[in-house]
Design a protein around this motif. Structure first.
Motif, PDB file in Angstrom:
ATOM      1  N   ASN A 133       4.015  -0.709  -4.694  1.00 12.46           N
ATOM      2  CA  ASN A 133       3.845   0.588  -4.038  1.00 12.46           C
ATOM      3  C   ASN A 133       3.175   1.577  -4.991  1.00 12.46           C
ATOM      4  O   ASN A 133       3.295   1.468  -6.211  1.00 12.46           O
ATOM      5  N   SER A 134       2.456   2.537  -4.431  1.00  8.24           N
ATOM      6  CA  SER A 134       1.698   3.494  -5.233  1.00  8.24           C
ATOM      7  C   SER A 134       1.597   4.820  -4.487  1.00  8.24           C
ATOM      8  O   SER A 134       1.834   4.882  -3.275  1.00  8.24           O
ATOM      9  N   GLU A 135       1.218   5.860  -5.209  1.00  6.67           N
ATOM     10  CA  GLU A 135       0.950   7.157  -4.599  1.00  6.67           C
ATOM     11  C   GLU A 135      -0.519   7.307  -4.211  1.00  6.67           C
ATOM     12  O   GLU A 135      -0.908   8.278  -3.562  1.00  6.67           O
ATOM     13  N   LYS A 136      -1.343   6.332  -4.582  1.00  8.04           N
ATOM     14  CA  LYS A 136      -2.788   6.441  -4.369  1.00  8.04           C
ATOM     15  C   LYS A 136      -3.199   5.918  -2.993  1.00  8.04           C
ATOM     16  O   LYS A 136      -2.511   5.081  -2.404  1.00  8.04           O
ATOM     17  N   ASN A 137      -4.351   6.412  -2.510  1.00 11.12           N
ATOM     18  CA  ASN A 137      -4.864   5.911  -1.241  1.00 11.12           C
ATOM     19  C   ASN A 137      -5.647   4.616  -1.459  1.00 11.12           C
ATOM     20  O   ASN A 137      -5.829   4.160  -2.598  1.00 11.12           O
ATOM     21  N   LYS A 138      -6.130   4.028  -0.365  1.00  9.97           N
ATOM     22  CA  LYS A 138      -6.790   2.730  -0.441  1.00  9.97           C
ATOM     23  C   LYS A 138      -8.033   2.763  -1.320  1.00  9.97           C
ATOM     24  O   LYS A 138      -8.266   1.841  -2.122  1.00  9.97           O
ATOM     25  N   ASP A 196      -3.466   1.932   2.060  1.00  4.77           N
ATOM     26  CA  ASP A 196      -3.000   3.194   1.485  1.00  4.77           C
ATOM     27  C   ASP A 196      -1.621   3.027   0.869  1.00  4.77           C
ATOM     28  O   ASP A 196      -0.679   2.552   1.521  1.00  4.77           O
ATOM     29  N   ARG A 197      -1.503   3.367  -0.429  1.00  7.35           N
ATOM     30  CA  ARG A 197      -0.242   3.435  -1.158  1.00  7.35           C
ATOM     31  C   ARG A 197       0.458   2.081  -1.328  1.00  7.35           C
ATOM     32  O   ARG A 197       1.645   2.028  -1.610  1.00  7.35           O
ATOM     33  N   GLN A 198      -0.308   0.971  -1.174  1.00  8.28           N
ATOM     34  CA  GLN A 198       0.337  -0.332  -1.324  1.00  8.28           C
ATOM     35  C   GLN A 198      -0.695  -1.422  -1.643  1.00  8.28           C
ATOM     36  O   GLN A 198      -1.800  -1.431  -1.108  1.00  8.28           O
TER      37      GLN A 198
END
Length: 226
Positions: A133-138, A196-198
């Motif tokens: 998981n991440s806070e960043k978009n695709k 997005d975010r993953q």
């Protein structure tokens, strides 16, 4: 017949194990009738060393994966059979997470490792999957992972090929290398399926070059749940 009559096997296949100590190998002389095989008194469970004393030629075959089928020619050479139907040989869809699914052959055995990695294997083909998981978009994640692939250390293992299988929903990038474990050299595809975010990361291991298309298609068969 193999053990009791000391007849060398001429037909063998490996299906999914029925218990932890079971290899899945079913070994026959080729002279057994269907009626003979249906009698449980005619079936035995043996240590591989017992069978190898009768026919050492199957030693390398015993390392082949679940789903393998082999038959002997009249010249006593083993060849791989591709038109024998195994009961468990069919495609199935598994849910990986709430967001992801994978379509994979039912012959693969599935387990979860201590770090949460999902592991599938037939013995000679394997894959490991884990979701980050991440806070960043695709777009940001794609740029990060694409840069990591470009800048990876080539002294440990050379990048043999790079892949881009993106569509409107998922960005897919990855690369192919070779690794070894002191016993054999095998191919590995490292793939990243990005939304997005993953990021779903997969490592696909295979021994035979002919499984290259299988490896790519297995990665493409990881999809978002609809």
């Amino acid at each position: 017949m193999v053990v009791n009559k000391n007849i060398k096997p001429r037909f063998m296949y490996r299906e999914k194990r029925t218990r932890p100590e079971d290899s899945g190998w079913r070994i026959f002389t080729g002279f057994e009738s269907e009626e003979y095989n249906n009698n449980p008194d005619n079936i035995g469970i043996y240590n591989p060393s017992t069978i190898l004393k009768i026919d050492p030629s199957i030693e390398d075959l015993l390392l082949k994966g679940i789903g393998s089928v082999y038959e002997k020619t009249e010249n006593d050479d083993w060849y791989k059979v591709t038109d024998f139907d195994l009961e468990d040989d069919f495609m199935t869809t598994h849910r990986i997470t709430e967001d992801w699914t994978i379509e994979i052959n039912n012959l693969f055995e599935r387990s979860v490792e201590q770090d949460g990695t999902l592991y599938y294997t037939t013995g000679d083909k394997s894959l490991r999957l884990i979701v980050w998981n991440s806070e960043k978009n695709k777009q940001e994640l794609y740029a990060d992972y694409n840069r990591d692939i470009e800048d990876r250390d080539q002294t440990k293992s050379k990048t043999l090929d790079r892949f881009e299988f993106s569509d409107k929903d998922i960005s897919r990038i990855g690369y192919l290398i070779e690794e070894n474990d002191d016993k054999k050299i095998y191919s590995v595809i490292y793939g990243f399926s990005i939304i997005d975010r993953q990021v779903l990361q997969i490592a696909i291991y295979f021994d035979e070059k002919t499984d290259f298309d299988w490896a790519k298609n297995t990665w493409k068969n990881i999809k978002l749940k609809k």
